[in-house]
Every structure is written in structure tokens, then in C-alpha cells.
Design an enzyme around this catalytic site. Structure first.
Site, PDB file in Angstrom:
ATOM      1  N   TYR A  17     -31.443 -50.919  77.261  1.00  0.00           N
ATOM      2  CA  TYR A  17     -32.536 -51.301  78.149  1.00  0.00           C
ATOM      3  C   TYR A  17     -33.867 -51.087  77.443  1.00  0.00           C
ATOM      4  O   TYR A  17     -33.988 -50.307  76.500  1.00  0.00           O
ATOM      5  CB  TYR A  17     -32.496 -50.517  79.459  1.00  0.00           C
ATOM      6  CG  TYR A  17     -32.799 -49.036  79.335  1.00  0.00           C
ATOM      7  CD1 TYR A  17     -34.100 -48.557  79.446  1.00  0.00           C
ATOM      8  CD2 TYR A  17     -31.774 -48.109  79.110  1.00  0.00           C
ATOM      9  CE1 TYR A  17     -34.375 -47.197  79.335  1.00  0.00           C
ATOM     10  CE2 TYR A  17     -32.048 -46.753  79.001  1.00  0.00           C
ATOM     11  CZ  TYR A  17     -33.357 -46.310  79.115  1.00  0.00           C
ATOM     12  OH  TYR A  17     -33.632 -44.964  79.005  1.00  0.00           O
ATOM     13  N   CYS A  18     -34.897 -51.814  77.898  1.00  0.00           N
ATOM     14  CA  CYS A  18     -36.268 -51.648  77.409  1.00  0.00           C
ATOM     15  C   CYS A  18     -37.203 -52.007  78.560  1.00  0.00           C
ATOM     16  O   CYS A  18     -36.764 -52.125  79.705  1.00  0.00           O
ATOM     17  CB  CYS A  18     -36.538 -52.505  76.171  1.00  0.00           C
ATOM     18  SG  CYS A  18     -36.244 -54.260  76.403  1.00  0.00           S
ATOM     19  N   THR A  19     -38.467 -52.205  78.285  1.00  0.00           N
ATOM     20  CA  THR A  19     -39.444 -52.415  79.355  1.00  0.00           C
ATOM     21  C   THR A  19     -39.189 -53.687  80.136  1.00  0.00           C
ATOM     22  O   THR A  19     -39.089 -53.665  81.366  1.00  0.00           O
ATOM     23  CB  THR A  19     -40.870 -52.465  78.768  1.00  0.00           C
ATOM     24  OG1 THR A  19     -41.072 -51.312  77.957  1.00  0.00           O
ATOM     25  CG2 THR A  19     -41.912 -52.499  79.871  1.00  0.00           C
TER      26      THR A  19
END
Length: 593
Positions: free
Chosen positions: A190-192
Site C-alpha cells: 500500500y501507499c498514499t
């Protein structure tokens, strides 16, 4: 891109596959967008989607408190729109000469609901496949350390991997170093906003067998928080790359802590940065009143402290410049980093390049010899000159000669040496065997006439010079690149060959090797050097009588062709700065912007 919250009639829109200069420079997707009335934005989206180029674009709409008066643009926070065509939306590799991974091989997308379900049912199922135990599932955060410090996913039954990196381009190295922790696992990333995971998941899958099961949160943390306003498995705040700095769920838990006192704190609004690497740091209101110089946890880990931000001990540095403070709305700024920072005037921060002089030179003389280069690169690079650690005695050869039993050629007769007044000391990175730096006098008569191939016997003193350069990097770094001339190029190449072993002690993004030659080192025989490099040397028809063309060619051949550039010229033992050579040098550097 995550936008300001607006009421029903005023909204902001964020297409995830448009970009701004800041986005291209470094991380993710949350940067700028379009603000206006919700109805107008929906019409705009419909028009954009009518173009086949934008099919599949993930547009995001958000709302925020009503702007005051007519200052809609300022209140929305988005006063301009910049659209650029770029090769990469985000740059995974710090080496721009290497091809990025194939996005078509990215990990499988999981919606926010699917991602939540996987974490909730960890150890039971994942994409209809049964997992024997929780150890087969790992959660990987693809963001930078300063982002993860204020918010991250936390599922009690799932191992979470936080790479603790300064910038996105450090992630491939972390993946390589931790491949055993990922092999054979189901990796949830996951990331922003989802963009960084596209590149990173493709990079993991490119490693082959055992790395096939990679999944990513579609739309990133932002989409997840839209689906789970209470936070779900995400704790703390989501760092975003616009004036809001961070957004959170209805959960008021503070995950971050002050760098100095350790009390709960998660407000990056002051944009305080590490004095060494320029990474954002969390410092509470009370502590920032007592200090204006801060050292991040990564720099502390590598032995840097506040005291080391001063000049190098014994004053060997010829040129020391304080790093410019960055504009408030810019992305993270890290110096072994992928992204050059900007100064307050809106211009990009100049590259800092550490320059290593040749044999029997010094920082001052090398700075003079490269004055033309420094002048022509003044808008993009700051050249930092240092003396080598091995001090050499002065050598003189009076004109009258006599034969000498230990030298095949005639030698000068002894005569009073030249006056030492105003003579600048000379230094070397590598010295001849049995070299002794201590002597009773600064002057001595030459053992024999000058030998054009003497550099082949100057191989000792390497470890002393390496230790010295470690101190330079610690006390005066970071540096974006290293430039070496003649023996300095041989020294720089040796550093490039050891970069894997020097991680955390000496890091830079590129090397410029001028009229260099290769040392006889085991590291140079263990495989091609991957460091991005520019090799500048005389052609076989050139006038360089000090370092043979073949010697420089051999050195260039030790670097990976995929990340090296060669410039050959017909001049002497110099770094040419006329066209087309200076244009080629600039072109190489600009690839790292």
C-alpha cells in the site's frame, strides 16, 4: 491525489494519472488538483473521460469547508494547474539510465473492501487460495519513513514491513536486501494513492519465481479511508503532498512522536528538516523553541550528529556550502536522493558534487583547473573540493645532470631547493609502495626523471583514503555525485565498486570519472559496477600523455553499459568544457533532475 474537503457545491477533483513537476520529481500521487463547484467538476470529468486516452482514470472527489468570500482558489488551496508529459510518473530507480520495470506486470489490485477483508481474515484466505499460516502473508508499506511515522496499517495477525527509507528510489535496494523476507509470501502493498505500488509491485514480481503473489491496495490509503472513515486497520494520519500535509480518520489517535522528547506528536506543518539529509522531522512546539538544528533517526543511526554538521576537522574542505532551505510546498528532500530539492526562490537545488583531484595536486589547484567547468555548471551544480589525505614532499630537478647508479637516466646534481615560501602542499589518494609521509624536510631531489606510467605503481594508501572519505561524507555530506580526475578518478571508481559495502557511510547517485584508470582490486573483478557513471577521457588520437586512452577505456568497461556514458575528446590531460563536450556533460547531469 488527495484534495481539500469542500461542501456539496464546491469540490476538488484529482485524476490519479495526471502529474505535476513535484510529482515527477519523487513520490506519489497526492500533489495538486482542480478545485471548483461539484457540478462543474463532474462535467469536466465527463469531458475528459470522453477521450479514450483517459479510459480507466481514477478520479477522486473530496469536499471541505466552504471558502470565505470570493477567494475560492486560495481557500481551496489549488491556485494553478500544471500538466507535463513525462516518461515516468514516479521514479523507482535512482539511476535514470536504467529501464523501469514493466507496469503491465504489476501486482493484482485489491479494492479497499477486499484489502480490509484480507487483513480481517488473515491466515484464512487470500484470492481463493488457502494460507497455511499467517507467516505466508506480509504487509509492505511502500512509502517513506517520515510518512509511516504518523500513520500506517496495523493488523495484529499480519507481519508489517516498514522499509524505513528516505525516498522512493531507495525501495528497490531495500527489496533486494530483504528478498528472503518476501520470497514465497503473499505480499500486500500500500501507499498514499496507489501509484508507487504500481512500480514497486512490478519490481518485486520481476525477481521471478517465489515473487508472483503480490497484491496492492487500489487507490491507496485515501480510497481505504473513504471506505472506512473510522480508520479500519489504518492508524494515525495519511501524509499527503499538498498544503494539507496530512489527513486522518475520525480516530484521533496520535501515532507519531517528537524527535527530541519522544512525546506524542504528528504535526509536520513547520516543515522542519534534518540538517544532514533534509528529510522531514517531527519536533514538538516546545522542543523547536530550544533548538534550530535537528538530526533525523536515520542519520543518527549512521553516526551523524549535530556537531558533525560543522566543517571537516583540519580544514581540508576547500568549499563548504550550507544547504538551502526548501519551499514549504515541496516534496521530501533527501540527498543521496532521487529528487533534487528546490530553494526558496523556486529554483531547483544544485547538485553537490565532491571533487577528487589528481596525483600531486590539491583542492585549490584542482579548483583552479576546473574553473571553466564550475562556471558552465554553476546553474545546476556546486563543486566541493577537498585535499587527499596523503601529503607529498616537494620534488625538484635542477638543470645540471649527472649519471646515477640506481637510475638508468641522468639525474640532476644536488642544489639548494626552491624557496618554500608560498608553495602549496601537494597530496595524493594513492602512493607508491613503501611510501613514508614523514620526512625531515619538505623538499627532496627526484629519484629519477618523470615516468609517464608512474601511476601504475601508486596503489598503496587506499584504505586510509577510504576512511578519510567516510569522514568527509559524514561531516560534509550528503553529496549527489562524486567527480574524480586522473588518480582521483581511480579513487572514485574504487568507491563505486564498494558502494554496496559502504551503504550508510558513502552514498551518491552518480560518478564522473575523468582521465581515470583502474586499480588492481578484487572488487573490480567481481562483476560490473552498477553505479551510474560518466567517463571522460582522451581518444586514441588525443593528446593526453599522462593516462593512456586504453587505461581509461578499461576503467569504463568495468561499469555496466546500461548505466554508463562515455565521452572521448582529442584534448590533453584536462576536462574539456567547450561544445559539444560540455553539452554532453550537462545532458548526463540533467537526467538526474
Amino acid at each position: 491525489m488527495s484534495m481539500m474537503k469542500l461542501p456539496d457545491e464546491l469540490s476538488t477533483m484529482e485524476p490519479n494519472n495526471t502529474t505535476t513537476p513535484e510529482q515527477q520529481d519523487d513520490d506519489d500521487d497526492d500533489e495538486h488538483g482542480v478545485g471548483g463547484k461539484l457540478g462543474s467538476l463532474k462535467k469536466h470529468i465527463a469531458e475528459v473521460e470522453s477521450n479514450s486516452l483517459f479510459h480507466g482514470t481514477d478520479f477522486k472527489l473530496a469536499t471541505s469547508p466552504r471558502p470565505i468570500g470570493d477567494k475560492v482558489a486560495r481557500e481551496c488551496g489549488f491556485t494553478s494547474l500544471s500538466i507535463r508529459v513525462v516518461k515516468e510518473l514516479v521514479t523507482l530507480h535512482s539511476n535514470p539510465l536504467l529501464d523501469p520495470p514493466e507496469i503491465s506486470d504489476a501486482g493484482k489490485h485489491l479494492s479497499a473492501l477486499e484489502f480490509h477483508s484480507v487483513l480481517q481474515n488473515a491466515g484464512k484466505t487470500l484470492d481463493t487460495e488457502n494460507l497455511a499460516n499467517n507467516e505466508q502473508l506480509v504487509l509492505l508499506d511502500a512509502r517513506n519513513l517520515y510518512e509511516t511515522r504518523i500513520g500506517k496499517f496495523n493488523a495484529p495477525s499480519v507481519e508489517t514491513l516498514d522499509p524505513g527509507i528516505r525516498q522512493y528510489s531507495d525501495l528497490p535496494s531495500w527489496i533486494d536486501d530483504n528478498a528472503d523476507n518476501l520470497r514465497g509470501k503473499h505480499v500486500l502493498m500500500y501507499c498514499t494513492g496507489g501509484i508507487r505500488c504500481e512500480m514497486a509491485s512490478a519490481y518485486i514480481r520481476s525477481k521471478g519465481a517465489g515473487f508472483e503473489n503480490v497484491f496492492q491496495l487500489f487507490g491507496g490509503i485515501q480510497r481505504y479511508l473513504e471506505q472506512f472513515p473510522g480508520g479500519g486497520f489504518f492508524k494515525g494520519k495519511n501524509f499527503v503532498f499538498d498544503h494539507r500535509i496530512s489527513v486522518g480518520s475520525s480516530d484521533t489517535e496520535i501515532l507519531g512522536s517528537c524527535l527530541l522528547c519522544g512525546l506524542p506528536f504528528d504535526d509536520y506543518s513547520s516543515r522542519l528538516r534534518c540538517t544532514h539529509c533534509r528529510m522531514l522531522v517531527l519536533v514538538c512546539y516546545s522542543c523547536r523553541k530550544e533548538s534550530s538544528v535537528f538530526v533525523c533517526e536515520l542519520c543518527k543511526k549512521h553516526g551523524k550528529d549535530i556537531a558533525s554538521s560543522s566543517s571537516v576537522e583540519n580544514g581540508r574542505s576547500e568549499e563548504i556550502s550550507a544547504l538551502a532551505e526548501l519551499n514549504i510546498d515541496l516534496l521530501d528532500a533527501n540527498l543521496s536522493f532521487n529528487v533534487p530539492q528546490r530553494q526558496d526562490n523556486g529554483h531547483r537545488r544544485k547538485f553537490r558534487i565532491l571533487c577528487l583531484h589528481g596525483f600531486r595536486q590539491n583542492a585549490s589547484s584542482f579548483k583552479g583547473r576546473t574553473a571553466s567547468l564550475g562556471k558552465k555548471l554553476k546553474n545546476i551544480a556546486e563543486l566541493v573540493f577537498i585535499d587527499a589525505p596523503h601529503e607529498l614532499p616537494f620534488i625538484y630537478q635542477p638543470g645540471v645532470t649527472e649519471s646515477h647508479q640506481n637510475c638508468a637516466s641522468p639525474l640532476p646534481l644536488k642544489a639548494p631547493p626552491p624557496p618554500s615560501l608560498h608553495c602549496k602542499k601537494k597530496f595524493a589518494w594513492l602512493v607508491p609502495p613503501n611510501f613514508s609521509q614523514s620526512s625531515e624536510t619538505d623538499w627532496k631531489i627526484a629519484d629519477c626523471p618523470f615516468d609517464a606510467f608512474q601511476y601504475q605503481q601508486q596503489t598503496d594508501g587506499l584504505e586510509v583514503s577510504l576512511a578519510y572519505l567516510k569522514d568527509i561524507f559524514s561531516q560534509e555530506g550528503p553529496f549527489d555525485g562524486i567527480l574524480g580526475f586522473s588518480q582521483g578518478a581511480a579513487m572514485a571508481a574504487a568507491v563505486c565498486a564498494r558502494l554496496g559495502m559502504l551503504k550508510g557511510e558513502m552514498e551518491f547517485r552518480f560518478a564522473i570519472l575523468c582521465s581515470g584508470f583502474a586499480l588492481k582490486l578484487p572488487e573490480l573483478d567481481s562483476g560490473l559496477i552498477k553505479c551510474p557513471s560518466l567517463h571522460i577521457f582522451g581518444s586514441d588520437h588525443g593528446k593526453d600523455r599522462q593516462i593512456a586512452n586504453q587505461a581509461s577505456e578499461v576503467l569504463a568497461s568495468l561499469f555496466d553499459d546500461g548505466c554508463s556514458v562515455v565521452i572521448q575528446h582529442e584534448s590533453g590531460h584536462i576536462i574539456p568544457t567547450r561544445s559539444p563536450y560540455i553539452d554532453q556533460i550537462k545532458e548526463f547531469l540533467q537526467r538526474f533532475l
